[in-house]
Scaffold this active site. Structure first.
Site, PDB file in Angstrom:
ATOM      1  N   CYS A 150       0.681  -1.004  -0.249  1.00 23.77           N
ATOM      2  CA  CYS A 150      -0.296   0.284   0.325  1.00 23.77           C
ATOM      3  C   CYS A 150       0.914   1.081   0.056  1.00 23.77           C
ATOM      4  O   CYS A 150       1.919   1.264   0.506  1.00 23.77           O
ATOM      5  CB  CYS A 150      -1.322   0.083   1.436  1.00 23.77           C
ATOM      6  N   GLU A 152       8.801  -0.718 -12.210  1.00 21.36           N
ATOM      7  CA  GLU A 152       7.331  -0.539 -12.720  1.00 21.36           C
ATOM      8  C   GLU A 152       6.179  -0.102 -11.801  1.00 21.36           C
ATOM      9  O   GLU A 152       5.411  -1.009 -11.588  1.00 21.36           O
ATOM     10  CB  GLU A 152       7.066  -1.877 -13.169  1.00 21.36           C
ATOM     11  N   GLU A 176      13.999  -1.203 -20.525  1.00 21.79           N
ATOM     12  CA  GLU A 176      13.873  -3.408 -20.961  1.00 21.79           C
ATOM     13  C   GLU A 176      13.292  -3.728 -21.954  1.00 21.79           C
ATOM     14  O   GLU A 176      12.163  -2.978 -22.572  1.00 21.79           O
ATOM     15  CB  GLU A 176      12.799  -3.570 -19.675  1.00 21.79           C
ATOM     16  N   TRP A 230       4.374 -12.996 -20.087  1.00 22.06           N
ATOM     17  CA  TRP A 230       2.967 -13.256 -19.898  1.00 22.06           C
ATOM     18  C   TRP A 230       1.975 -12.664 -20.983  1.00 22.06           C
ATOM     19  O   TRP A 230       1.183 -12.204 -20.368  1.00 22.06           O
ATOM     20  CB  TRP A 230       3.542 -12.400 -18.618  1.00 22.06           C
ATOM     21  N   LYS A 268      10.676 -18.222 -15.043  1.00 23.99           N
ATOM     22  CA  LYS A 268      11.277 -18.650 -16.300  1.00 23.99           C
ATOM     23  C   LYS A 268      11.580 -19.249 -17.552  1.00 23.99           C
ATOM     24  O   LYS A 268      12.685 -19.604 -18.557  1.00 23.99           O
ATOM     25  CB  LYS A 268      11.208 -20.010 -15.262  1.00 23.99           C
ATOM     26  N   TYR A 269      10.508 -18.823 -18.411  1.00 24.95           N
ATOM     27  CA  TYR A 269      10.393 -18.638 -19.804  1.00 24.95           C
ATOM     28  C   TYR A 269      10.612 -17.334 -20.474  1.00 24.95           C
ATOM     29  O   TYR A 269      10.362 -16.826 -21.862  1.00 24.95           O
ATOM     30  CB  TYR A 269       9.589 -19.609 -19.982  1.00 24.95           C
TER      31      TYR A 269
END
Length: 704
Positions: free
Chosen positions: A115, A150, A313, A321, A362-363
């Site tokens: 919060c 982010e 990035e 995702w 991980k991918y």
């Protein structure tokens, strides 16, 4: 504001050595050297490791890694690790946990799970930032502070701390309850507030619900819009606390946090004022239009008046995702990296440098894949790019894009447009912005993306699509801009409300009525299956007479504006669809509907030409992108081929030297390979000065 220290374009990205045994570290450093990596982002999600309990701080692993990186000639963008609070904090101080939209208190888990109005979180986050600054203030590897990570990536919080802070925020904004009740129009449905304690947060328990298209619907737009602004400010306050902590000890080290491009929840124009350098994370899908990515790069560049930004990035190969996580095809990573540089980036950084072995990322792609060695396609491509950036050295650093056309983009307007309870759920602010941008992009015209407070006098053309919310003073600024010789284009659903989302009575488009020379009587919302037509009264050369349109159609009456095109159908056929009004030395255009893309792609370049706004290279083939960066009288032309196949391009007489190959570039036709890029140092470069302050030829707009 500080600038970042760099002898060349930074190359590297997020590195998480804390996820690996120390024996892996030396191998990683060997591979970094092979790839040309010279900067890493370190310590992003390591709060739990750095502070295992309330009193203990342990930076031994970070000391060792900072020293190793420096010994290998690698600089560090040091994060403060505060994006995820440790589990002990949630257990001992539950006020750090969020309450979700449905009113349920969350447990420890996920990330951005704090919060922002928790006194506990703010205290410990600022303390962690200061501990790091004290420890590493003199470390030679430290180049940049990366605050948190982010911001806003999780849902908003609706806890008691946030509710109390929202009341204070509202009291500061409005001063009195009478003014707040007026601004929120609480006489509607008898919602008058008698005490500040009567105010509750707008969520599922009070004013809001999940509406169509995944948007939040609300009974009271004023309350909900203020809550969005309040929450953006709350997270910004957390950022500022950490900034103050690190600047106290390292006043000469610049500070940033990685933004997320066209991220709706945070007003990045407000955030950028407190950042030394804007940085952002670029994650397009395989099918994202490359003009959309270019637009967001331009938006990030525009947050600080054209100052170069950081590409913080991107993935070297694939994401993890999205529903379908496609690989970047050969050459695409390099091409998209140079697209960022072409549009103002002075860094090329990745998430991540080594792939994780577990959990949800991980991918997600990495420079060092799970194979763990350099014999992969991705590593070879990264090494090639690293070598090229080394060859470019400092030639492109601090160069600027100097556009004469601008698009107005305003976060508060975005929130208000899409929280409106009418006239159509299909209105998407970003889609309308991109449709305009894409038309100019395809024609090779450079564009700045500017905010509501930007200086406008340097632009010959300003486009403000769907300027629904006209804040105090905005109409006057637009009048001054046009009166001095500028050309303004705005569209349907503009000038409707003030900064509190209250309708300006007296006829649409409210305060823009005099400038545009018209009034709008009604607004028709078309079903997805319905279309209307834009019909030119006198068809300009090279354009079709009739174009399709839809979504919304304004029923316009001219009050001095010249009608250029009319609607072709329905009961308002023959009423104005496109008008232009002479105002002082300039002109103001009004497009009363959402046209098909062909209309903008054919009309806007013609209008730009009449204003003396030329493309970098005229007559671009489909799929080719161009832009110019310059400094100290030297121009650098970027040409990017997004097509899979090679294509022939006429350089229009521009001569120079291609920097990546050293080849001379003749001014005629040349073949550019598929997914390839040229960076041409031009033999001659003369920046085009704005003509908006000059008197325009009367009657010129009659032929457009």
């Amino acid at each position: 504001m500080l600038s970042i220290r760099k002898p060349k374009i930074w190359y590297g990205g997020d590195y998480n050595p804390d996820q690996w045994e120390t024996g892996v570290w030396d191998e990683d450093l060997r591979l970094f050297k092979l790839a040309g990596i010279d900067v890493v982002t370190l310590n992003v999600f390591t709060w739990a490791k750095n502070q295992p309990d309330e009193e203990t701080y342990d930076f031994q692993w970070l000391d060792e890694m900072m020293d190793k990186l420096h010994a290998d000639g690698i600089g560090v963008c040091l994060a403060t690790s505060t994006a995820v609070h440790p589990a002990w904090m949630a257990r001992k101080y539950p006020d750090v946990l969020q309450v979700n939209f449905h009113g349920n208190k969350r447990k420890f888990g996920g990330r951005h799970n704090f919060c922002p109005n928790s006194p506990t979180y703010r205290t410990y986050a600022a303390r962690m930032a200061e501990k790091l600054a004290e420890r590493y203030k003199d470390h030679p590897a430290l180049l940049m502070w990366h605050i948190n990570n982010e911001y806003g990536g999780a849902g908003n919080c609706y806890c008691d701390n946030c509710e109390g802070a929202f009341r204070v925020w509202a009291q500061t904004r409005y001063g009195t309850l009478d003014e707040l009740n007026r601004a929120w129009n609480t006489s509607f449905w008898g919602h008058t507030f008698y005490e500040w304690e009567d105010i509750v947060l707008p969520n599922e328990l009070s004013e809001e619900w999940q509406g169509a298209n995944g948007r939040t619907a609300t009974n009271f737009q004023g309350i909900s819009l203020d809550y969005i602004g309040f929450y953006s400010d709350s997270l910004l306050d957390c950022f500022k606390l950490e900034c103050e902590a690190v600047r106290k000890h390292t006043p000469d080290i610049p500070v940033t946090t990685n933004l997320m491009g066209a991220f709706k929840k945070l007003d990045y124009h407000k955030w950028a004022k407190h950042m030394d350098v804007v940085s952002w994370d670029n994650y397009p899908r395989l099918d994202t239009p490359y003009s959309f990515t270019a637009m967001v790069h331009d938006l990030m560049r525009g947050l600080k008046d054209g100052q170069p930004f950081m590409l913080m990035e991107q993935t070297p190969s694939q994401q993890n995702w999205q529903p379908y996580n496609s690989l970047k095809r050969p050459g695409v990573m390099r091409l998209w990296s140079y697209q960022a540089v072409a549009r103002g980036a002075d860094t090329v950084l990745f998430f991540q440098l080594r792939r994780s072995v577990g959990a949800c990322e991980k991918y997600h792609g990495a420079v060092i894949e799970h194979a763990g060695h350099e014999h992969t396609r991705v590593f070879r491509e990264c090494s090639r790019l690293g070598a090229e950036l080394g060859k470019l050295a400092d030639q492109l650093l601090d160069t600027r894009v100097r556009a004469k056309a601008a698009i107005l983009f305003d976060w508060e307007n975005w929130w208000a447009v899409e929280m409106s309870s009418g006239p159509t759920i299909a209105l998407n602010y970003m889609d309308e912005i991109h449709k305009v941008y894409d038309a100019l992009f395809r024609s090779g015209v450079e564009v700045d993306m500017v905010g509501a407070e930007a200086e406008l006098s340097g632009y010959d053309l300003l486009i403000a699509p769907v300027l629904y919310m006209v804040k105090q003073g905005m109409a006057d600024r637009l009048e001054q801009y046009v009166e001095a010789g500028g050309t303004l284009i705005t569209t349907f659903f503009s000038g409707i409300v003030d900064e509190n989302d209250l309708v300006r009575t007296g006829g649409y488009p409210g305060e823009l009525r005099k400038l545009l020379g018209l009034w709008v009587e009604e607004i028709d919302a078309l079903l997805p299956s319905q279309r209307n037509r834009i019909v030119w009264k006198e068809t300009p050369p090279g354009l079709k007479q009739v174009y399709g349109c839809g979504l919304l159609c304004d029923l316009v009456h001219s009050e001095g504006a010249i009608v250029k095109a009319v609607f072709g159908d329905d009961f308002y056929h023959g009423m104005p669809a496109l008008t232009v009004n002479r105002f002082g030395e300039g002109e103001a255009w009004y497009l009363a509907t959402s046209p098909e893309a062909d209309f903008l792609q054919e009309w806007l370049p013609r209008l730009c030409s009449s204003l003396g706004i030329a493309p970098v290279i005229p007559g671009l083939p489909e799929g080719v992108e161009t832009t110019l960066r310059s400094k100290d009288g030297q121009g650098y032309m970027f040409i990017l081929n997004h097509n899979e196949d090679s294509i022939t391009i006429n350089l229009g007489g521009r001569l120079g030297t291609e920097l990546l190959t050293g080849n001379r570039v003749p001014g005629g036709e040349m073949k550019l390979a598929g997914r390839d890029v040229w960076i041409v140092r031009l033999d001659s470069y003369e920046p085009v000065e704005s003509k908006s302050g000059e008197r325009r030829e009367k009657g010129r707009y009659e032929s457009i």
